[in-house]
Design an enzyme around this catalytic site. Sequence first.
Site, PDB file in Angstrom:
ATOM      1  N   ARG A  50      30.845   2.789 -78.494  1.00  8.29           N
ATOM      2  CA  ARG A  50      30.115   2.654 -79.566  1.00  8.29           C
ATOM      3  C   ARG A  50      30.397   3.499 -80.870  1.00  8.29           C
ATOM      4  O   ARG A  50      30.710   4.738 -80.608  1.00  8.29           O
ATOM      5  CB  ARG A  50      28.755   3.032 -78.987  1.00  8.29           C
ATOM      6  CG  ARG A  50      27.478   2.536 -79.933  1.00  8.29           C
ATOM      7  CD  ARG A  50      27.060   1.178 -79.900  1.00  8.29           C
ATOM      8  NE  ARG A  50      25.966   0.724 -80.636  1.00  8.29           N
ATOM      9  CZ  ARG A  50      25.887  -0.565 -81.109  1.00  8.29           C
ATOM     10  NH1 ARG A  50      26.792  -1.358 -81.174  1.00  8.29           N
ATOM     11  NH2 ARG A  50      24.760  -0.544 -82.006  1.00  8.29           N
ATOM     12  N   ARG A  93      18.997  11.941 -69.955  1.00  6.99           N
ATOM     13  CA  ARG A  93      19.322  13.204 -70.630  1.00  6.99           C
ATOM     14  C   ARG A  93      17.870  13.931 -71.224  1.00  6.99           C
ATOM     15  O   ARG A  93      18.086  15.035 -71.646  1.00  6.99           O
ATOM     16  CB  ARG A  93      20.179  12.843 -71.918  1.00  6.99           C
ATOM     17  CG  ARG A  93      21.518  12.435 -71.704  1.00  6.99           C
ATOM     18  CD  ARG A  93      22.333  11.778 -72.936  1.00  6.99           C
ATOM     19  NE  ARG A  93      22.237  12.662 -74.101  1.00  6.99           N
ATOM     20  CZ  ARG A  93      23.305  13.634 -74.290  1.00  6.99           C
ATOM     21  NH1 ARG A  93      24.326  13.775 -73.447  1.00  6.99           N
ATOM     22  NH2 ARG A  93      23.145  14.354 -75.212  1.00  6.99           N
ATOM     23  N   GLU A 121      21.796   7.943 -90.140  1.00  7.80           N
ATOM     24  CA  GLU A 121      23.068   7.592 -88.936  1.00  7.80           C
ATOM     25  C   GLU A 121      22.710   6.117 -88.611  1.00  7.80           C
ATOM     26  O   GLU A 121      21.552   5.873 -88.117  1.00  7.80           O
ATOM     27  CB  GLU A 121      22.676   8.550 -87.807  1.00  7.80           C
ATOM     28  CG  GLU A 121      23.567   8.344 -86.538  1.00  7.80           C
ATOM     29  CD  GLU A 121      23.310   9.557 -85.585  1.00  7.80           C
ATOM     30  OE1 GLU A 121      23.035  10.620 -86.046  1.00  7.80           O
ATOM     31  OE2 GLU A 121      23.738   9.057 -84.500  1.00  7.80           O
ATOM     32  N   ARG A 157       7.943  16.532 -70.181  1.00  7.95           N
ATOM     33  CA  ARG A 157       7.414  17.859 -69.903  1.00  7.95           C
ATOM     34  C   ARG A 157       5.750  17.816 -69.960  1.00  7.95           C
ATOM     35  O   ARG A 157       5.275  17.075 -70.840  1.00  7.95           O
ATOM     36  CB  ARG A 157       7.382  18.814 -70.956  1.00  7.95           C
ATOM     37  CG  ARG A 157       9.044  19.381 -70.732  1.00  7.95           C
ATOM     38  CD  ARG A 157       9.088  20.919 -71.528  1.00  7.95           C
ATOM     39  NE  ARG A 157      10.559  21.052 -71.802  1.00  7.95           N
ATOM     40  CZ  ARG A 157      10.970  20.991 -72.897  1.00  7.95           C
ATOM     41  NH1 ARG A 157      10.468  20.428 -73.971  1.00  7.95           N
ATOM     42  NH2 ARG A 157      12.311  21.069 -73.080  1.00  7.95           N
ATOM     43  N   ARG A 164      18.540   7.813 -86.829  1.00  3.30           N
ATOM     44  CA  ARG A 164      18.064   9.203 -87.185  1.00  3.30           C
ATOM     45  C   ARG A 164      18.417   9.512 -88.836  1.00  3.30           C
ATOM     46  O   ARG A 164      19.329   9.027 -89.304  1.00  3.30           O
ATOM     47  CB  ARG A 164      19.099  10.197 -86.263  1.00  3.30           C
ATOM     48  CG  ARG A 164      18.931  10.086 -84.823  1.00  3.30           C
ATOM     49  CD  ARG A 164      19.491  11.297 -84.260  1.00  3.30           C
ATOM     50  NE  ARG A 164      20.770  11.117 -83.770  1.00  3.30           N
ATOM     51  CZ  ARG A 164      21.367  11.369 -82.546  1.00  3.30           C
ATOM     52  NH1 ARG A 164      20.827  12.164 -81.650  1.00  3.30           N
ATOM     53  NH2 ARG A 164      22.613  10.948 -82.336  1.00  3.30           N
ATOM     54  N   TYR A 214      30.378  11.036 -71.281  1.00  2.70           N
ATOM     55  CA  TYR A 214      29.172  11.384 -72.100  1.00  2.70           C
ATOM     56  C   TYR A 214      29.054  12.971 -72.190  1.00  2.70           C
ATOM     57  O   TYR A 214      27.978  13.352 -71.924  1.00  2.70           O
ATOM     58  CB  TYR A 214      28.189  10.375 -72.023  1.00  2.70           C
ATOM     59  CG  TYR A 214      27.070  10.417 -73.137  1.00  2.70           C
ATOM     60  CD1 TYR A 214      26.901  11.302 -73.973  1.00  2.70           C
ATOM     61  CD2 TYR A 214      26.053   9.624 -72.898  1.00  2.70           C
ATOM     62  CE1 TYR A 214      25.824  11.109 -75.196  1.00  2.70           C
ATOM     63  CE2 TYR A 214      25.020   9.171 -73.587  1.00  2.70           C
ATOM     64  CZ  TYR A 214      25.039  10.398 -74.721  1.00  2.70           C
ATOM     65  OH  TYR A 214      23.828   9.901 -75.681  1.00  2.70           O
ATOM     66  N   ASP A 272      28.549  16.764 -73.473  1.00 10.13           N
ATOM     67  CA  ASP A 272      27.943  17.707 -74.845  1.00 10.13           C
ATOM     68  C   ASP A 272      29.061  18.684 -74.973  1.00 10.13           C
ATOM     69  O   ASP A 272      30.077  18.941 -74.117  1.00 10.13           O
ATOM     70  CB  ASP A 272      26.509  18.227 -74.184  1.00 10.13           C
ATOM     71  CG  ASP A 272      25.581  17.420 -74.532  1.00 10.13           C
ATOM     72  OD1 ASP A 272      25.561  16.456 -75.405  1.00 10.13           O
ATOM     73  OD2 ASP A 272      24.546  17.551 -73.774  1.00 10.13           O
TER      74      ASP A 272
END
Length: 366
Positions: free
Chosen positions: A251, A174, A302, A178, A282, A350, A352
């Site tokens: 999870r 995911r 989190e 770059r 996070r 999973y 989005d």
Amino acid sequence: MVAKTYDYLIIGAGLFGATIAERAHRAGKSVLVIDKRNHIAGNVYTENQHGINVHKYGAHIFHTDYEDVWQYVNQFATFNHYINSPIAIHDGVVYNMPFNMNTFSKIWHDVITPADAMRHIEAERQAITHTPRNLEEQAISLVGRTIYEILIKDYTEKQWGRPCAELPASIINRLPVRLTYDNNYFNDKYQGIPIGGYTKMVEKMLSNIEVQLNTDFFHDKVKYQSLAKHLVYTGPLDEYFNYQLGELEWRSLRFETETLEESNHQGCAVVNYTDHTTNYTRVIEHKHFEYSTQPNTIITYEYPAAYQKGAEKYYTINDDKNNQLADSYRKLARQESNVIFGGRLAEYKYYDMDDVIKKALDTVID
Ligand code: FAD
Ligand code: UDP
């Protein structure tokens, strides 16, 4: 309640359910949406607290490459120009995410150009000479061991509660890698946050549609099944079949939210903690998603958590064992001729937000 026949009974007021409901209503169908929670919008639910829209089920950044999805959501909200550019903190040092030239030049002090970065990465990638069999090998073959150890290993093991060598490689795919100085977390053409929050957007999608909250389908499955010609089910796939083939694994997460008497706590909406000494993965500072200017701020820690009965099912665990079980349930689902199974929980994918909306837009309404 007096029995009433609907064209569609939609179980779940998240993005899949809301998109189908909106389309069916617009096509002139009668629709009832039920949700066991006390609010609409599913996991994209945002709650306005003192002028700050708090993402109650974790940070949600809308991003998509699908033209039709982007046009669709823009009917219900105006999106701002937020570009997700999280930072990662490892042992007190700040790095840019996703893996890009800013990250590489911070890690290797002789890196200025893409060729400099490639020299380091290529040298480290050589360690994997076969097709990666797990997340650890995949990560090393993508970015090398140094970055794996600073930015991936501990975060991933906290997130999934398993060693990286025992996780599917697909999870890490995911994240972009770059060779440009570009901190945008996503590659998609469109990105932003609905101004005013996701709840307001979903409210607009569901306007003039009958919605019953605090209503669990399984509390009276037979009654609900008899209410409508078509059922749209967006709850957990295995639960629909009463776990007859066994339980799928998930999870979970635990969120701790605090209001702070300061205007800017971390200077960024999302900060990832990539070392094992920090238990959370996070910290979200919600106001930065919408450039809010309140004198105080709201942050959320989190914490990944093992799934326990009654907890929220946040993430599918798409390893071979669970994928095979999900496939067996999907076979059963195909035999339920008047039921559409859609969304993250019901498809055990999973997904989005844009994937979920795309699926709902591609579903035939008849
Ligand atoms: P949900 O939003 O889960 O909706 C399902 C609804 O069904 C729920 O409201 C539930 O209460 C209801 N329901 C279930 N069972 C029953 C029942 N028996 N009776 C009645 N109601 C029932 N995606 C992005 O694009 N960008 C992001 O930044 C992003 N961040 C994420 C962060 C986290 C922490 C998580 C967990 C996910 C994130 N996602 C993100 C993914 C996104 O949340 C999902 O793709 C999307 O919300 C799924 O929508 P859905 O309608 O399938 O499911
Ligand atoms: N990941 C990582 N370090 C980070 C962020 C993500 O190693 O700082 C890995 C981790 O394995 C995670 C995956 O990349 O599960 C996908 O991350 P993403 O942020 O897309 O996950 P989500 O928002 O769905 O939790």
